[in-house]
Motif scaffolding. Structure first.
Motif, PDB file in Angstrom:
ATOM      1  N   GLN A  13      10.939  33.534  76.162  1.00 57.81           N
ATOM      2  CA  GLN A  13      11.390  33.883  74.825  1.00 57.81           C
ATOM      3  C   GLN A  13      11.920  32.669  74.074  1.00 57.81           C
ATOM      4  OE1 GLN A  13      14.176  37.028  75.650  1.00 57.81           O
ATOM      5  NE2 GLN A  13      12.584  38.572  75.703  1.00 57.81           N
ATOM      6  N   GLU A  14      12.242  31.591  74.784  1.00 60.81           N
ATOM      7  CA  GLU A  14      12.763  30.384  74.154  1.00 60.81           C
ATOM      8  C   GLU A  14      11.666  29.399  73.796  1.00 60.81           C
ATOM      9  OE1 GLU A  14      15.745  28.738  76.692  1.00 60.81           O
ATOM     10  OE2 GLU A  14      16.924  30.566  76.682  1.00 60.81           O
ATOM     11  N   LEU A  15      10.431  29.659  74.244  1.00 66.29           N
ATOM     12  CA  LEU A  15       9.309  28.764  73.997  1.00 66.29           C
ATOM     13  C   LEU A  15       8.248  29.462  73.165  1.00 66.29           C
ATOM     14  CD1 LEU A  15       8.862  27.250  77.554  1.00 66.29           C
ATOM     15  CD2 LEU A  15      10.072  26.242  75.614  1.00 66.29           C
ATOM     16  N   LEU A  16       7.624  28.686  72.293  1.00 65.10           N
ATOM     17  CA  LEU A  16       6.543  29.200  71.450  1.00 65.10           C
ATOM     18  C   LEU A  16       5.288  28.393  71.712  1.00 65.10           C
ATOM     19  CD1 LEU A  16       8.567  29.335  68.120  1.00 65.10           C
ATOM     20  CD2 LEU A  16       8.071  31.265  69.624  1.00 65.10           C
ATOM     21  N   ASP A  17       4.129  29.024  71.513  1.00 64.06           N
ATOM     22  CA  ASP A  17       2.899  28.254  71.531  1.00 64.06           C
ATOM     23  C   ASP A  17       2.579  27.834  70.095  1.00 64.06           C
ATOM     24  OD1 ASP A  17       1.532  30.371  70.233  1.00 64.06           O
ATOM     25  OD2 ASP A  17       0.852  31.215  72.126  1.00 64.06           O
ATOM     26  N   THR A  18       1.555  27.046  69.924  1.00 66.25           N
ATOM     27  CA  THR A  18       1.269  26.494  68.591  1.00 66.25           C
ATOM     28  C   THR A  18       0.943  27.584  67.568  1.00 66.25           C
ATOM     29  OG1 THR A  18      -1.022  26.071  69.277  1.00 66.25           O
ATOM     30  CG2 THR A  18       0.524  24.238  69.435  1.00 66.25           C
ATOM     31  N   SER A  19       0.233  28.621  67.989  1.00 63.68           N
ATOM     32  CA  SER A  19      -0.108  29.681  67.020  1.00 63.68           C
ATOM     33  C   SER A  19       1.144  30.421  66.548  1.00 63.68           C
ATOM     34  CB  SER A  19      -1.128  30.661  67.610  1.00 63.68           C
ATOM     35  OG  SER A  19      -0.579  31.353  68.707  1.00 63.68           O
ATOM     36  N   MET A  22       2.842  28.130  63.982  1.00 66.24           N
ATOM     37  CA  MET A  22       2.104  28.140  62.716  1.00 66.24           C
ATOM     38  C   MET A  22       2.410  29.407  61.924  1.00 66.24           C
ATOM     39  SD  MET A  22      -1.623  26.460  63.591  1.00 66.24           S
ATOM     40  CE  MET A  22      -1.998  27.564  64.925  1.00 66.24           C
ATOM     41  N   LYS A  23       2.444  30.532  62.611  1.00 69.21           N
ATOM     42  CA  LYS A  23       2.739  31.796  61.940  1.00 69.21           C
ATOM     43  C   LYS A  23       4.175  31.799  61.423  1.00 69.21           C
ATOM     44  CE  LYS A  23       2.440  36.763  62.579  1.00 69.21           C
ATOM     45  NZ  LYS A  23       2.056  37.856  63.476  1.00 69.21           N
ATOM     46  N   ARG A  24       5.114  31.345  62.255  1.00 69.20           N
ATOM     47  CA  ARG A  24       6.527  31.334  61.889  1.00 69.20           C
ATOM     48  C   ARG A  24       6.788  30.465  60.660  1.00 69.20           C
ATOM     49  NH1 ARG A  24      11.657  31.169  65.904  1.00 69.20           N
ATOM     50  NH2 ARG A  24      10.846  33.078  66.723  1.00 69.20           N
ATOM     51  N   LEU A  25       6.120  29.317  60.573  1.00 74.06           N
ATOM     52  CA  LEU A  25       6.337  28.392  59.458  1.00 74.06           C
ATOM     53  C   LEU A  25       5.327  28.577  58.325  1.00 74.06           C
ATOM     54  CD1 LEU A  25       7.125  25.091  61.421  1.00 74.06           C
ATOM     55  CD2 LEU A  25       8.740  26.704  60.377  1.00 74.06           C
ATOM     56  N   ASN A  26       4.357  29.453  58.536  1.00 72.67           N
ATOM     57  CA  ASN A  26       3.313  29.688  57.544  1.00 72.67           C
ATOM     58  C   ASN A  26       2.587  28.390  57.188  1.00 72.67           C
ATOM     59  OD1 ASN A  26       1.729  31.309  55.912  1.00 72.67           O
ATOM     60  ND2 ASN A  26       3.059  31.006  54.125  1.00 72.67           N
ATOM     61  N   ILE A  27       2.172  27.671  58.234  1.00 74.62           N
ATOM     62  CA  ILE A  27       1.433  26.418  58.051  1.00 74.62           C
ATOM     63  C   ILE A  27       0.168  26.470  58.896  1.00 74.62           C
ATOM     64  CG2 ILE A  27       3.474  25.022  57.531  1.00 74.62           C
ATOM     65  CD1 ILE A  27       3.404  24.004  60.432  1.00 74.62           C
ATOM     66  N   ALA A  56      13.790  23.817  68.574  1.00 74.57           N
ATOM     67  CA  ALA A  56      13.173  22.696  67.865  1.00 74.57           C
ATOM     68  C   ALA A  56      12.664  23.136  66.496  1.00 74.57           C
ATOM     69  CB  ALA A  56      12.040  22.091  68.691  1.00 74.57           C
ATOM     70  N   VAL A  57      12.090  24.326  66.436  1.00 76.38           N
ATOM     71  CA  VAL A  57      11.604  24.869  65.155  1.00 76.38           C
ATOM     72  C   VAL A  57      12.787  25.167  64.245  1.00 76.38           C
ATOM     73  CG1 VAL A  57      10.307  26.729  64.043  1.00 76.38           C
ATOM     74  CG2 VAL A  57       9.530  25.805  66.246  1.00 76.38           C
ATOM     75  N   ASP A  58      13.822  25.783  64.790  1.00 73.21           N
ATOM     76  CA  ASP A  58      15.022  26.100  64.010  1.00 73.21           C
ATOM     77  C   ASP A  58      15.676  24.835  63.461  1.00 73.21           C
ATOM     78  OD1 ASP A  58      14.581  28.757  64.569  1.00 73.21           O
ATOM     79  OD2 ASP A  58      16.131  28.883  66.124  1.00 73.21           O
ATOM     80  N   GLU A  59      15.755  23.783  64.275  1.00 74.20           N
ATOM     81  CA  GLU A  59      16.352  22.519  63.824  1.00 74.20           C
ATOM     82  C   GLU A  59      15.530  21.898  62.703  1.00 74.20           C
ATOM     83  OE1 GLU A  59      16.684  20.132  67.349  1.00 74.20           O
ATOM     84  OE2 GLU A  59      18.223  21.442  68.205  1.00 74.20           O
ATOM     85  N   TYR A  60      14.217  21.953  62.822  1.00 77.05           N
ATOM     86  CA  TYR A  60      13.346  21.433  61.761  1.00 77.05           C
ATOM     87  C   TYR A  60      13.604  22.169  60.443  1.00 77.05           C
ATOM     88  CZ  TYR A  60       9.173  20.764  58.954  1.00 77.05           C
ATOM     89  OH  TYR A  60       8.312  20.507  57.907  1.00 77.05           O
ATOM     90  N   VAL A  61      13.671  23.484  60.513  1.00 78.33           N
ATOM     91  CA  VAL A  61      13.921  24.286  59.304  1.00 78.33           C
ATOM     92  C   VAL A  61      15.290  23.942  58.719  1.00 78.33           C
ATOM     93  CG1 VAL A  61      14.279  26.632  58.420  1.00 78.33           C
ATOM     94  CG2 VAL A  61      12.372  26.147  59.977  1.00 78.33           C
ATOM     95  N   ARG A  62      16.306  23.794  59.553  1.00 80.38           N
ATOM     96  CA  ARG A  62      17.646  23.422  59.060  1.00 80.38           C
ATOM     97  C   ARG A  62      17.625  22.070  58.357  1.00 80.38           C
ATOM     98  NH1 ARG A  62      19.233  26.363  63.207  1.00 80.38           N
ATOM     99  NH2 ARG A  62      19.799  25.025  64.899  1.00 80.38           N
ATOM    100  N   ARG A  63      16.928  21.098  58.945  1.00 84.16           N
ATOM    101  CA  ARG A  63      16.834  19.773  58.306  1.00 84.16           C
ATOM    102  C   ARG A  63      16.135  19.866  56.955  1.00 84.16           C
ATOM    103  NH1 ARG A  63      15.070  18.261  63.387  1.00 84.16           N
ATOM    104  NH2 ARG A  63      12.973  17.839  62.606  1.00 84.16           N
ATOM    105  N   LYS A  64      15.048  20.611  56.895  1.00 86.02           N
ATOM    106  CA  LYS A  64      14.314  20.763  55.629  1.00 86.02           C
ATOM    107  C   LYS A  64      15.177  21.462  54.581  1.00 86.02           C
ATOM    108  CE  LYS A  64      10.464  19.803  55.026  1.00 86.02           C
ATOM    109  NZ  LYS A  64       9.872  18.595  54.468  1.00 86.02           N
ATOM    110  N   MET A  65      15.910  22.485  54.982  1.00 85.14           N
ATOM    111  CA  MET A  65      16.767  23.211  54.042  1.00 85.14           C
ATOM    112  C   MET A  65      17.905  22.322  53.564  1.00 85.14           C
ATOM    113  SD  MET A  65      16.853  27.027  55.657  1.00 85.14           S
ATOM    114  CE  MET A  65      17.869  27.664  54.342  1.00 85.14           C
ATOM    115  N   ALA A  66      18.459  21.505  54.439  1.00 87.06           N
ATOM    116  CA  ALA A  66      19.547  20.609  54.046  1.00 87.06           C
ATOM    117  C   ALA A  66      19.057  19.610  53.006  1.00 87.06           C
ATOM    118  CB  ALA A  66      20.103  19.882  55.265  1.00 87.06           C
ATOM    119  N   ARG A  67      17.859  19.077  53.208  1.00 85.65           N
ATOM    120  CA  ARG A  67      17.294  18.133  52.231  1.00 85.65           C
ATOM    121  C   ARG A  67      17.046  18.814  50.892  1.00 85.65           C
ATOM    122  NH1 ARG A  67      12.653  15.761  55.956  1.00 85.65           N
ATOM    123  NH2 ARG A  67      13.991  15.176  57.672  1.00 85.65           N
ATOM    124  N   THR A  68      16.539  20.041  50.944  1.00 88.43           N
ATOM    125  CA  THR A  68      16.245  20.788  49.724  1.00 88.43           C
ATOM    126  C   THR A  68      17.533  21.108  48.976  1.00 88.43           C
ATOM    127  OG1 THR A  68      14.293  21.745  50.746  1.00 88.43           O
ATOM    128  CG2 THR A  68      15.162  22.876  48.817  1.00 88.43           C
TER     129      THR A  68
END
Length: 75
Positions: A13-19, A22-27, A56-68
């Motif tokens: 539950q703590e690990l994601l595959d690439t698909s 991609m779905k989570r970030l809509n990329i 790792a995904v959550d941290e990326y989103v936090r960094r992007k939101m902080a910049r925004t």
């Protein structure tokens, strides 16, 4: 449920595959690989499978939101 099974489920539950990422970030796949290659999102291999920690995904989103937020406040 045995202890080993519980630990395996928790790790899964703590690990994601690439698909899933991609779905989570809509990329798309190309953008995800760009982010992984650049080290923007941490990942690792298990055999030939790439796994990305949810943190790792959550941290990326936090960094992007902080910049925004910083840009929106005129900084």
């Amino acid at each position: 449920m045995g202890k080993r099974r519980r630990v395996a489920v928790e790790v899964e539950q703590e690990l994601l595959d690439t698909s899933q990422v991609m779905k989570r970030l809509n990329i798309g796949e190309t953008k995800l690989w760009d982010l992984l290659t650049a080290g923007e999102i941490s990942s690792f291999k298990i055999g030939s499978a790439t796994r990305i920690p949810v943190k790792a995904v959550d941290e990326y989103v936090r960094r992007k939101m902080a910049r925004t937020t910083w840009k929106m406040n005129g900084q």
